[in-house]
Design a protein around this motif. Structure first.
Motif, mmCIF file in Angstrom:
data_model
loop_
_atom_site.group_PDB
_atom_site.id
_atom_site.type_symbol
_atom_site.label_atom_id
_atom_site.label_comp_id
_atom_site.label_asym_id
_atom_site.label_seq_id
_atom_site.Cartn_x
_atom_site.Cartn_y
_atom_site.Cartn_z
ATOM 1 N N LYS A 164 10.964 20.235 0.724
ATOM 2 C CA LYS A 164 10.461 19.960 -0.628
ATOM 3 C C LYS A 164 11.150 19.188 -1.589
ATOM 4 O O LYS A 164 12.262 18.757 -1.315
ATOM 5 C CB LYS A 164 10.119 21.337 -1.360
ATOM 6 N N GLY A 165 10.729 18.806 -2.775
ATOM 7 C CA GLY A 165 11.178 18.235 -3.752
ATOM 8 C C GLY A 165 11.578 16.739 -3.643
ATOM 9 O O GLY A 165 12.216 15.965 -3.861
ATOM 10 N N VAL A 166 10.324 16.123 -3.102
ATOM 11 C CA VAL A 166 10.266 14.628 -2.802
ATOM 12 C C VAL A 166 9.296 13.931 -3.697
ATOM 13 O O VAL A 166 8.098 14.350 -3.918
ATOM 14 C CB VAL A 166 9.783 14.415 -1.380
ATOM 15 N N ALA A 193 2.312 1.574 -3.238
ATOM 16 C CA ALA A 193 0.832 0.961 -3.364
ATOM 17 C C ALA A 193 0.169 1.442 -4.837
ATOM 18 O O ALA A 193 -0.571 1.719 -4.866
ATOM 19 C CB ALA A 193 0.111 1.270 -2.276
ATOM 20 N N GLY A 194 1.249 1.265 -5.842
ATOM 21 C CA GLY A 194 0.718 1.804 -7.073
ATOM 22 C C GLY A 194 0.512 3.034 -7.389
ATOM 23 O O GLY A 194 -0.403 3.468 -8.320
ATOM 24 N N VAL A 195 0.960 3.949 -6.627
ATOM 25 C CA VAL A 195 0.683 5.458 -6.696
ATOM 26 C C VAL A 195 2.063 6.230 -6.564
ATOM 27 O O VAL A 195 2.829 5.841 -5.876
ATOM 28 C CB VAL A 195 -0.225 6.123 -5.707
ATOM 29 N N ARG A 196 2.164 7.225 -7.396
ATOM 30 C CA ARG A 196 3.572 8.278 -7.647
ATOM 31 C C ARG A 196 2.754 9.620 -7.103
ATOM 32 O O ARG A 196 1.956 9.976 -7.744
ATOM 33 C CB ARG A 196 4.146 8.199 -8.835
ATOM 34 N N LEU A 197 3.551 10.024 -6.134
ATOM 35 C CA LEU A 197 3.215 11.352 -5.501
ATOM 36 C C LEU A 197 4.657 11.996 -5.825
ATOM 37 O O LEU A 197 5.740 11.984 -5.210
ATOM 38 C CB LEU A 197 2.926 11.606 -3.945
ATOM 39 N N ARG A 205 -2.145 11.954 4.862
ATOM 40 C CA ARG A 205 -3.471 12.357 3.914
ATOM 41 C C ARG A 205 -3.313 12.649 2.712
ATOM 42 O O ARG A 205 -4.519 12.697 2.006
ATOM 43 C CB ARG A 205 -4.219 13.647 4.999
ATOM 44 N N GLU A 206 -2.381 12.997 2.092
ATOM 45 C CA GLU A 206 -2.416 13.556 0.840
ATOM 46 C C GLU A 206 -2.761 12.656 -0.325
ATOM 47 O O GLU A 206 -3.549 12.947 -1.084
ATOM 48 C CB GLU A 206 -0.588 13.815 0.203
ATOM 49 N N VAL A 207 -2.466 11.210 -0.049
ATOM 50 C CA VAL A 207 -3.049 10.429 -1.045
ATOM 51 C C VAL A 207 -4.434 10.300 -0.873
ATOM 52 O O VAL A 207 -5.374 9.869 -1.720
ATOM 53 C CB VAL A 207 -2.204 9.180 -0.736
ATOM 54 N N PRO A 254 1.813 23.015 -1.005
ATOM 55 C CA PRO A 254 0.820 22.682 -1.753
ATOM 56 C C PRO A 254 0.699 21.473 -2.295
ATOM 57 O O PRO A 254 1.541 20.433 -1.968
ATOM 58 C CB PRO A 254 1.395 23.383 -3.128
ATOM 59 N N PRO A 255 -0.521 20.842 -2.542
ATOM 60 C CA PRO A 255 -0.786 19.424 -3.048
ATOM 61 C C PRO A 255 0.395 18.752 -3.968
ATOM 62 O O PRO A 255 0.452 19.362 -4.872
ATOM 63 C CB PRO A 255 -2.110 19.350 -3.614
#
Length: 342
Positions: free
Chosen positions: A113-115, A120-124, A151-153, A34-35
């Motif tokens: 999972k669990g990452v 670059a100023g983003v948290r995923l 591609r998620e970001v 999932p995203p």
């Protein structure tokens, strides 16, 4: 000649579904991966400078589950990918095995999972990543490659890519507008989620080209396109090697007189003729050597790619291998071991 001037592609890091339908494969990915939760940490005006390795690939400083790591940006990777040796250091929970299609072949991988990734100023957060052995690709390029940001970001944010000035930012779509001078190209989504846009090759009718920052070369043509037009008959050619995940293969390379995109034209474009069709339905794959001549705004959610050409960059000639050789970087300890074994 640069020893790393190989058009190594990461064009199709895509999970292969059991069904022959690519759209079913994408639906399967949505269920098992999932995203992630995406948070913009940087201020709206903030930029991230990046390392441009070998004038062809973007590497950024990042942190994954609290560990520092270089992160390569690849708009063509179906999902964020972690090298298996580095994943072992992160102590990720065991996932399940999946077959993976690379640029020229298949490999085995795991979904884990669990990452959490900050870059670059983003948290995923709550990411599911693909774990595969990237050691051979890393050797071919000559740069450590523990993490590939896929591609998620791009799916959630606007990727503001000021490539001529070697800086980028991921911006919230809320209230964002493209600059007035930008030329919009529609982005088309294939069944496995890859994005493509129209280009014209030597004045011909537009064809779809995959948007691929992970391709360090200029242009890559699929067999259905180049064989049907007999490009080898009409252009002088040589041979190179191409590939990435899944291995390397020899392929013809030639120069196209011109390629047009977004109202701009690049000339004498080094072009690799793909030895196999792969999974991408697009006729072409446009890589960093072409894209770096533009300030790009990739808005996947808005099905749009905006281009602002940079005149000095458009006028620069492409790098070419005129030596007739392709070489692979080897670390000194590996070279010493090879010498001793002989």
């Amino acid at each position: 000649m640069s020893p790393r001037a190989l058009p190594i592609l990461f064009a199709a890091l895509a999970i292969v579904a059991c069904s022959p339908s690519a759209s079913v494969g994408q639906a399967m990915m949505s269920m098992v991966a999932p995203p992630p939760e995406v948070t913009v940490l940087a201020r709206p005006a903030e930029w991230t400078s990046y390392e441009l390795f070998d004038e062809s690939r973007i590497f950024m400083s990042g942190r994954i589950n609290g560990r520092d790591a270089p992160v390569m940006l690849d708009s063509g990777a179906a999902m964020t990918t972690v090298d298996s040796a580095f994943a072992a250091q992160l102590h990720l929970e065991p996932g399940f095995n999946v077959p993976v299609s690379g640029a020229v072949g298949g490999v085995g991988g795991q979904l884990m999972k669990g990452v959490t990734l900050e870059v670059a100023g983003v948290r995923l957060e709550n990411m599911t990543v693909l774990v595969i052995d990237l050691s051979s690709v890393s050797r071919q390029i000559g740069h450590p490659m523990p993490v590939i940001l896929g591609r998620e970001v791009f799916e959630t944010l606007v990727a503001d890519l000021d490539l001529p000035n070697r800086r980028l930012a991921f911006r919230s779509r809320d209230g964002w507008r493209p600059p007035a001078e930008a030329r919009r190209l529609p982005l088309t989504t294939s069944g496995d989620g890859q994005r493509s846009f129209p280009i014209s090759i030597e004045g011909s009718a537009p064809v779809q080209a995959h948007f691929d920052l992970g391709n360090g070369g200029a242009l890559f043509l699929r067999p259905a396109y180049w064989q049907g037009r007999d490009l080898l008959k009409d252009h002088r050619s040589s041979m190179t090697v191409t590939g990435g995940v899944g291995g390397m293969k020899p392929a013809p390379i030639l120069s196209l007189r011109e390629v047009s995109l977004g109202g701009a034209t690049v000339r004498e474009v080094p072009t690799v003729l793909a030895p196999s069709a792969g999974r991408d339905p697009a006729d072409a794959n446009v890589g960093f050597a072409v894209l770096s001549r533009f300030h790009l705004y990739a808005d996947y959610a808005g099905d749009s790619l905006y281009l602002v050409p940079d005149a000095p960059s458009l006028a620069k000639p492409f790098r070419r291998n005129r030596a007739g050789l392709s070489t692979t970087p080897v670390r000194s300890e590996e070279h010493t071991s090879e010498l001793q074994s002989h």
